[in-house]
Every structure is written in C-alpha cells, then in structure tokens.
Motif scaffolding. Structure first.
Motif, mmCIF file in Angstrom:
data_model
loop_
_atom_site.group_PDB
_atom_site.id
_atom_site.type_symbol
_atom_site.label_atom_id
_atom_site.label_comp_id
_atom_site.label_asym_id
_atom_site.label_seq_id
_atom_site.Cartn_x
_atom_site.Cartn_y
_atom_site.Cartn_z
ATOM 1 N N UNK A 104 33.926 38.218 39.275
ATOM 2 C CA UNK A 104 34.043 38.577 37.862
ATOM 3 C C UNK A 104 34.082 40.094 37.665
ATOM 4 N N UNK A 105 33.305 40.830 38.466
ATOM 5 C CA UNK A 105 33.241 42.284 38.343
ATOM 6 C C UNK A 105 34.289 42.995 39.189
ATOM 7 N N UNK A 106 35.140 42.242 39.881
ATOM 8 C CA UNK A 106 36.238 42.849 40.631
ATOM 9 C C UNK A 106 35.845 43.453 41.962
ATOM 10 N N UNK A 107 34.724 43.010 42.541
ATOM 11 C CA UNK A 107 34.321 43.525 43.850
ATOM 12 C C UNK A 107 34.941 42.719 44.987
ATOM 13 N N UNK A 108 35.452 41.521 44.678
ATOM 14 C CA UNK A 108 36.234 40.757 45.650
ATOM 15 C C UNK A 108 37.437 40.160 44.940
ATOM 16 N N UNK A 109 38.478 39.903 45.702
ATOM 17 C CA UNK A 109 39.625 39.155 45.198
ATOM 18 C C UNK A 109 40.189 38.367 46.368
ATOM 19 N N UNK A 110 41.247 37.565 46.116
ATOM 20 C CA UNK A 110 41.765 36.683 47.152
ATOM 21 C C UNK A 110 43.268 36.868 47.330
ATOM 22 N N UNK A 111 43.737 36.675 48.536
ATOM 23 C CA UNK A 111 45.165 36.721 48.837
ATOM 24 C C UNK A 111 45.745 35.310 48.755
ATOM 25 N N UNK A 118 49.570 33.123 40.359
ATOM 26 C CA UNK A 118 50.012 33.916 39.209
ATOM 27 C C UNK A 118 48.832 34.599 38.527
ATOM 28 N N UNK A 119 47.741 33.852 38.335
ATOM 29 C CA UNK A 119 46.544 34.439 37.728
ATOM 30 C C UNK A 119 45.920 35.488 38.654
ATOM 31 N N UNK A 120 45.966 35.234 39.963
ATOM 32 C CA UNK A 120 45.394 36.182 40.913
ATOM 33 C C UNK A 120 46.149 37.504 40.922
ATOM 34 N N UNK A 121 47.428 37.471 40.599
ATOM 35 C CA UNK A 121 48.195 38.722 40.500
ATOM 36 C C UNK A 121 47.589 39.619 39.425
ATOM 37 N N UNK A 122 47.200 39.020 38.300
ATOM 38 C CA UNK A 122 46.538 39.786 37.240
ATOM 39 C C UNK A 122 45.196 40.293 37.727
ATOM 40 N N UNK A 123 44.446 39.442 38.405
ATOM 41 C CA UNK A 123 43.108 39.832 38.880
ATOM 42 C C UNK A 123 43.198 41.019 39.844
ATOM 43 N N UNK A 124 44.143 40.961 40.764
ATOM 44 C CA UNK A 124 44.275 42.040 41.746
ATOM 45 C C UNK A 124 44.718 43.346 41.087
#
Length: 341
Positions: free
Chosen positions: A284-291, A329-335
């Motif tokens: 949620x805080x952007x300290x991790x994301x996924x490929x 698609x949503x992960x693109x925004x998150x990254x």
C-alpha cells in the motif's frame, strides 16, 4: 549503481523522514482556504521544514550546507498524472479550486516543455532560524517548481543521497501522493448544521439534504468495500507471501488506490490482493511491487536492515501470487505512481 535520467549514480542513503508538504510552503492557488481575511493572508513561505537540525545536517553534511539536488522530469509527469483526479475532484478547499482543471493542464504542459530530463537546483541550510527545527530554502527554478506542483498535506517528498561517477554527492528529490491522506480528507464532512434559528428554513433544509446524501454516499462506499472483499477472497483466499488463509487476518489491498480509482475500479476484484497486514502495508505504501512474472521488487527507500528484519528478498519469485492481464494493467499504475522507485 542505479540509473536515473540516463545517468548512473551510486546509492548512499535515504533521508529517514517523510517530508509532508505544508500549506505554508505552496503557492497561493494551492493553499487551503480559511476564514481569514484573504487580503491579509500570506502568499506562502519559500523555506521548507525538513526535520530537527541534527538529523538534517547529519544527512546533508554540516551546519551551513549548500547542496546540489535534482528531480526527474518524468517523475513530475507521473506525479501530475496521479494527481489529476484530485485536480478534477478536490478533497480539500483549495484557494484556486475553481480553476484547478485549467491549472492541471497548464502545469502539465509546463513540465512537458522543460528542456532537460534532469532538473537541478540547490538548497541551503537556513542557519538564521533559531531553535531546533531545520529548514532549507532556495531561489532556483527547480525548487520553485516544487512549490507550484505540490498540494498541501497530500503531497510528500522522499530524498536519496547519491554520488555520480565523479564522486560528487547529489540529492535526488521525488514527489509522491499520499493516497491515505486523500481518503481521509474526502471522508470528512463538508457541511455542518447550525440550527434553524440561525438560518432561513430553506437553507437549513438544503444543508440537511446534503448531509443525507453524504451519509448515503458513505454507506454505498462501505457496501462496495464489503462486496469487493468477498469477490477478492474468492480469487485470493490466502496471502501469497505467508499462505495465511484465516480471513480475519487478511486485508483486501487495492493495487490502484481507492482514493484515485473510479467506481468500477474500486470494486473490481482484479484490482487487488489479499495480504497479511505487514505485506499490505508494504504494498500500500509503495515499498514493494510485483512484476508480470511474479517477482517482488523492493524499493530502495526501504533500508537493508528493515528488509533483513522482515525477511524481504528482492526479485524473489512469489509462486502463488495471482497474475493475469487485468491485474497487470493495474500493476502498471502501481509501479508508475505508487512504488517508491
């Protein structure tokens, strides 16, 4: 080594404090309206509170420092794109909110027309200010641009200390959006009752109607969240990190944050993961994301010590992580807009 704006830098450290942008720092149109006489209100102060002087000077070098900082043009474009919803539907009563849609267009065009991909500016220690609080200031265009683009209380700055190939130290400033703060602002009541004795009956009735509509909106939101959670549990009945399946310990975490998602995105189960609290907070805080291939990426705004304590391993394959075209698609925004790259 990390690459930013086509240049290579060696990572040294991260400033230990989040710099939430205060109302006093931003330009006039971005300020939050008050009940004061507008003719007497200030136009904003250029100095920016950083932290205690000891912490600030330990990071930036010494008392009386004057250091070179930079921002990336692409970061500012991403930041403004993320804030577009806030400009079109403000969560706070900004001074210039009546023209916010136009301001967004003007500011985006201004950033896109910048000639350099790396925007360099200097900041200096404000030694003339007494007391324990540490401030910086600058007259450079890049610093002024931060004051123009930042929205108070919902924008914050993170800073990395880097060195270039020649060994010179520089400070990378990056603007972020606090999605939690936007949600909190939007949840605050916008109207108040004063009693019919203090207003005309029609005015009181109008206010009561507005309150009823706000209550209905809040209820719809809560109902939507519950349905979202139920549908997400069908797709993700456990946390892919811990494999915990007790739904009392699972949080329905949004990939594209609730605060900037539209009505369909807020209740779309593909816009989420079920995570245990620590991993929910990290994501949620952007300290991790996924490929797309189910590997976890860890922000270098998170210290190595913290990663070790949490057992986080960069690029680790998360086999049970749900992944499909809609989530990608949503992960693109998150990254692009959430992850602290």
């Amino acid at each position: 080594m990390i690459q930013l704006g086509g240049e290579k830098f060696k990572f040294i450290d991260v400033f230990p404090k989040i710099l939430t942008v205060p109302d006093s720092f931003v330009v006039r149109n971005n300020k939050i309206q008050t009940t004061k006489d507008k003719t007497k209100e200030s136009h904003g102060e250029a100095k920016l509170y950083i932290s205690s002087k000891d912490i600030m000077r330990d990071f930036y070098g010494h008392e009386g420092f004057r250091v070179t900082c930079f921002m990336l043009k692409q970061d500012l474009i991403n930041y403004l794109n993320t804030l577009k919803t806030e400009y079109l539907n403000p969560s706070q009563a900004y001074r210039g909110m009546d023209s916010f849609a136009v301001l967004w267009e003007e500011r985006m065009n201004k950033v896109k027309l910048l000639q350099d991909e790396i925007i360099i500016f200097e900041v200096s220690d404000q030694t003339q200010i007494k007391g324990p609080r540490g401030y910086v200031n600058s007259s450079d265009k890049g610093y002024k641009l931060i004051r123009e683009l930042s929205l108070p209380l919902i924008s914050y700055i993170l800073v990395k200390k880097l060195s270039d190939t020649g060994g010179s130290q520089l400070y990378y400033w990056k603007l972020f959006v606090d999605f939690d703060a936007i949600e909190q602002m939007k949840s605050l009541p916008t109207v108040f009752t004063y009693g019919k004795s203090k207003m005309q009956d029609q005015e009181a009735e109008n206010i009561e109607t507005q309150i009823e509509e706000e209550v209905k909106t809040i209820k719809r939101g809560r109902d939507g969240q519950q349905k979202y959670r139920e549908k997400l549990l069908e797709q993700c009945p456990f946390c892919p990190f811990t494999m915990v399946a007790d739904d009392r310990l699972l949080i329905a975490s949004h990939i594209k944050p609730w605060a900037v998602a539209d009505e369909n995105e807020r209740t779309d189960p593909y816009n989420g993961y079920m995570l245990t609290p620590t991993y929910d907070r990290l994501f949620d805080q952007g300290f991790i994301t996924f490929t797309e291939d189910r590997h976890v990426h860890i922000s270098n705004f998170l210290s190595k010590r913290t990663c070790k304590q949490l057992g986080l391993e960069n690029d680790k394959f998360i086999q049970m992580l749900p992944m499909d075209k809609k989530r990608i698609k949503y992960l693109e925004f998150h990254k692009q807009s959430v992850f602290k790259d």
